[in-house]
Design a protein around this motif. Structure first.
Motif, PDB file in Angstrom:
ATOM      1  N   ASP A   1       3.595   9.739   5.738  1.00  0.00           N
ATOM      2  CA  ASP A   1       3.595  10.174   7.140  1.00  0.00           C
ATOM      3  C   ASP A   1       3.404  11.678   7.221  1.00  0.00           C
ATOM      4  O   ASP A   1       3.855  12.430   6.343  1.00  0.00           O
TER       5      ASP A   1
ATOM      6  N   LEU B   1       2.327  -5.467   3.402  1.00  0.00           N
ATOM      7  CA  LEU B   1       1.309  -5.689   4.428  1.00  0.00           C
ATOM      8  C   LEU B   1       1.415  -7.035   5.132  1.00  0.00           C
ATOM      9  O   LEU B   1       0.614  -7.311   6.037  1.00  0.00           O
TER      10      LEU B   1
ATOM     11  N   ARG C   1      -2.484   5.892   4.597  1.00  0.00           N
ATOM     12  CA  ARG C   1      -2.453   5.397   3.224  1.00  0.00           C
ATOM     13  C   ARG C   1      -2.749   6.567   2.305  1.00  0.00           C
ATOM     14  O   ARG C   1      -3.785   7.228   2.434  1.00  0.00           O
TER      15      ARG C   1
ATOM     16  N   GLU D   1      -2.187  -3.655   8.306  1.00  0.00           N
ATOM     17  CA  GLU D   1      -2.787  -2.467   7.708  1.00  0.00           C
ATOM     18  C   GLU D   1      -2.117  -1.184   8.229  1.00  0.00           C
ATOM     19  O   GLU D   1      -1.859  -1.050   9.428  1.00  0.00           O
ATOM     20  N   ILE D   2      -1.856  -0.272   7.318  1.00  0.00           N
ATOM     21  CA  ILE D   2      -1.311   1.029   7.706  1.00  0.00           C
ATOM     22  C   ILE D   2      -2.344   1.795   8.521  1.00  0.00           C
ATOM     23  O   ILE D   2      -2.061   2.337   9.587  1.00  0.00           O
TER      24      ILE D   2
ATOM     25  N   LEU E   1       2.263   4.436   1.386  1.00  0.00           N
ATOM     26  CA  LEU E   1       2.340   4.948   2.757  1.00  0.00           C
ATOM     27  C   LEU E   1       2.853   6.382   2.754  1.00  0.00           C
ATOM     28  O   LEU E   1       3.772   6.720   2.020  1.00  0.00           O
TER      29      LEU E   1
ATOM     30  N   ARG F   1       0.732   7.885  10.518  1.00  0.00           N
ATOM     31  CA  ARG F   1       0.961   7.238   9.228  1.00  0.00           C
ATOM     32  C   ARG F   1      -0.376   7.020   8.522  1.00  0.00           C
ATOM     33  O   ARG F   1      -1.356   6.622   9.150  1.00  0.00           O
TER      34      ARG F   1
ATOM     35  N   ASP G   1       0.852  -1.187   0.000  1.00  0.00           N
ATOM     36  CA  ASP G   1       0.000   0.000   0.000  1.00  0.00           C
ATOM     37  C   ASP G   1       0.886   1.234   0.000  1.00  0.00           C
ATOM     38  O   ASP G   1       1.986   1.211   0.572  1.00  0.00           O
TER      39      ASP G   1
ATOM     40  N   PHE H   1       4.621  -0.003   1.254  1.00  0.00           N
ATOM     41  CA  PHE H   1       4.672  -0.692   2.550  1.00  0.00           C
ATOM     42  C   PHE H   1       4.055  -2.070   2.371  1.00  0.00           C
ATOM     43  O   PHE H   1       2.886  -2.203   2.006  1.00  0.00           O
TER      44      PHE H   1
END
Length: 512
Positions: free
Chosen positions: A91, A196, A100, A251-252, A89, A98, A87, A194
């Motif tokens: 920040d 998962l 998505r 999951e983010i 990512l 963080r 996914d 990122f």
């Protein structure tokens, strides 16, 4: 009441009545992990039974398996999960939170949709019965401006996702002036991928251990076993393999209660077919699965198909069945034409021949696959959201009621003695002891009969039986319907026959 407030009430209701608890709550919980309580597990099992029987019981050419959570790590290399299960990512430097990137942009698209609907709602209120919605949408300057912005953003987002252009995703976030919900700032990092998957090690020593993964989906356990099932079950194409099991994704952004969790349960069926027939089967399974959802009686307006614009690397067609949650239409089930990607990859990476030999054509080929994949937890949440109502009654009273489909309700029948004496509890217990072999019953003698009715309404019990002094004389009881609150006098001996078909999974299966 705002839909956001309704959803908060549903979440609180789940905890108060024993449907869903935050996991590890006495240790302040664990993010995006939940435990199902005594009523939740009953309802969850009923949902799984409804799905399993609709697949395996109603189809002669579909069977089930239960594959392991731990699998050889090369399976995930072959499936593409090691390299491509990512996914985007991003920040926020100020809040240290963080996100998505795709979710931030999709939320922004949803805000344009909300602005459009608000403009339409205001006009509808202003013009009343004479309101022509289609004409207003086509001519209103404000609506057209919002539509143009929304469509331009959507097209730009679609291109960036299809090209996996991470720089463009960040630029969209900057151009749309999307802020962090926590800090309110736009101090964003670059977007990066990122993976998962959760990883762990298998082996007794550090030197001899092997890195393996907790499965992020149940489908691969079906694919690597498809030939075992086909040969031992003497299955002929087309045939399907069904499975229910846990999956794990780091999951983010896990949010919206049990809608997006890091540990969840899937109900998946892989349908193996002859190459070239996949789009016909895809269309058939779309309609079959939509009928399964709508058979629960929530209304067709609660569901819609959403065709994928960006197809997964393995698919040549894909759609979601979306359900109208308090926070908008959201995916509950996916139907995918996976081509022969998975089986071809496993044949390549394993070095084993797993082609299907077709006795009718006397040829061997790699089957194509149609997948139906539904999240148990999302299905659970959709049923709860559609069933929850705070209902105003005559005289100014209110009640909270779950209008659960009777076959899915955790308790089918509550048995209530009018008073705790005069032999009424004994008769009530005897009724429970007879009916508990047929469906889940609950005995309750605490508080007034009115309070007990309200308690059963709140957990979705479709029927209540009240045992009173007349019951001792003529062996009849009062049967109360949850939704209508109507009561009728019925013989104790007839209770099982009256209720059995109404509350069993069979009753809804017959409607498919």
């Amino acid at each position: 009441m705002a839909q956001e407030d309704v959803f908060k009430k549903i979440v609180a209701h789940c905890k108060e009545y024993g449907f869903v608890f935050p996991s590890s709550e006495i240790y302040d919980g664990l993010g995006a992990v939940y435990d199902y309580g005594q009523l939740g597990v009953e309802m969850k099992n009923n949902i799984k039974t409804y799905w399993w029987q609709s697949m395996v019981l109603l189809h002669d050419n579909i069977v089930g398996i239960d594959s392991s959570i731990f699998m050889h790590p090369t399976i995930w290399k072959a499936s593409g999960h090691v390299d491509a299960f990512n996914d985007p990512l991003i920040d926020n430097r100020d809040s240290k939170k963080r996100y998505r990137a795709d979710v931030l942009i999709e939320d922004q698209i949803a805000k344009y949709d909300e602005k459009i609907e608000k403009e339409v709602a205001k006009a509808r209120k202003r013009f009343g019965d004479s309101f022509d919605e289609a004409k207003y949408r086509a001519t209103s300057a404000n609506v057209l401006e919002h539509v143009a912005k929304r469509d331009a953003l959507h097209e730009r987002y679609k291109k960036a996702m299809n090209a996996t252009d991470l720089d463009e995703l960040k630029q969209i976030i900057i151009d749309e002036e999307i802020v962090c919900p926590i800090s309110g700032t736009r101090n964003w990092t670059d977007v990066r991928q990122f993976n998962l998957m959760f990883s762990t090690e298998m082996g007794s020593t550090a030197d001899g251990s092997m890195k393996i993964y907790l499965r992020p989906e149940t489908a691969q356990g079906i694919f690597v076993n498809y030939l075992n099932v086909q040969k031992t079950g003497r299955m002929k194409i087309p045939f399907g393999i069904a499975q229910i099991g846990k999956a794990f994704r780091n999951e983010i952004v896990a949010r919206q209660f049990i809608f997006r969790m890091r540990e969840f349960e899937q109900m998946e069926m892989q349908f193996f077919i002859k190459p070239g027939t996949e789009l016909d089967w895809f269309a058939k399974w779309k309609q079959t699965r939509m009928a399964w959802h709508q058979a629960l009686g929530f209304g067709a307006d609660h569901y819609r198909f959403h065709d994928h614009e960006k197809l997964a690397h393995y698919a040549n067609a894909a759609t979601d069945i979306e359900f109208l949650m308090p926070f908008g239409f959201k995916e509950v089930e996916g139907i995918h034409s996976r081509t022969n990607f998975d089986l071809s990859q496993h044949e390549k990476y394993s070095g084993k021949n797993i082609k299907y030999f077709d006795p009718e054509t006397n040829e061997s080929y790699t089957p194509f696959v149609i997948e139906t994949s539904i999240g148990v937890d999302r299905m659970f949440l959709s049923v709860l959201c559609a069933s929850y109502e705070e209902q105003a009654l005559e005289g100014g009273d209110t009640r909270t009621v779950l209008h659960l489909p009777a076959p899915l309700a955790p308790v089918k029948l509550a048995i209530l003695p009018l008073v705790k004496k005069d032999g009424l509890p004994e008769l009530a217990h005897s009724i429970q002891n007879e009916l508990k072999f047929h469906f889940n019953c609950q005995y309750d003698e605490k508080d007034s009969i009115g309070k007990r009715y309200r308690r059963q309404d709140a957990i979705g019990t479709p029927y209540c039986v009240t045992v009173d002094h007349q019951s001792l004389e003529d062996k009849t009881v009062t049967l109360r319907n949850r939704d209508t609150m109507e009561q009728q006098r019925v013989a104790i001996a007839d209770l099982c026959g009256i209720l059995q078909d109404k509350v069993s999974i069979t009753s809804v299966l017959k409607g498919l």
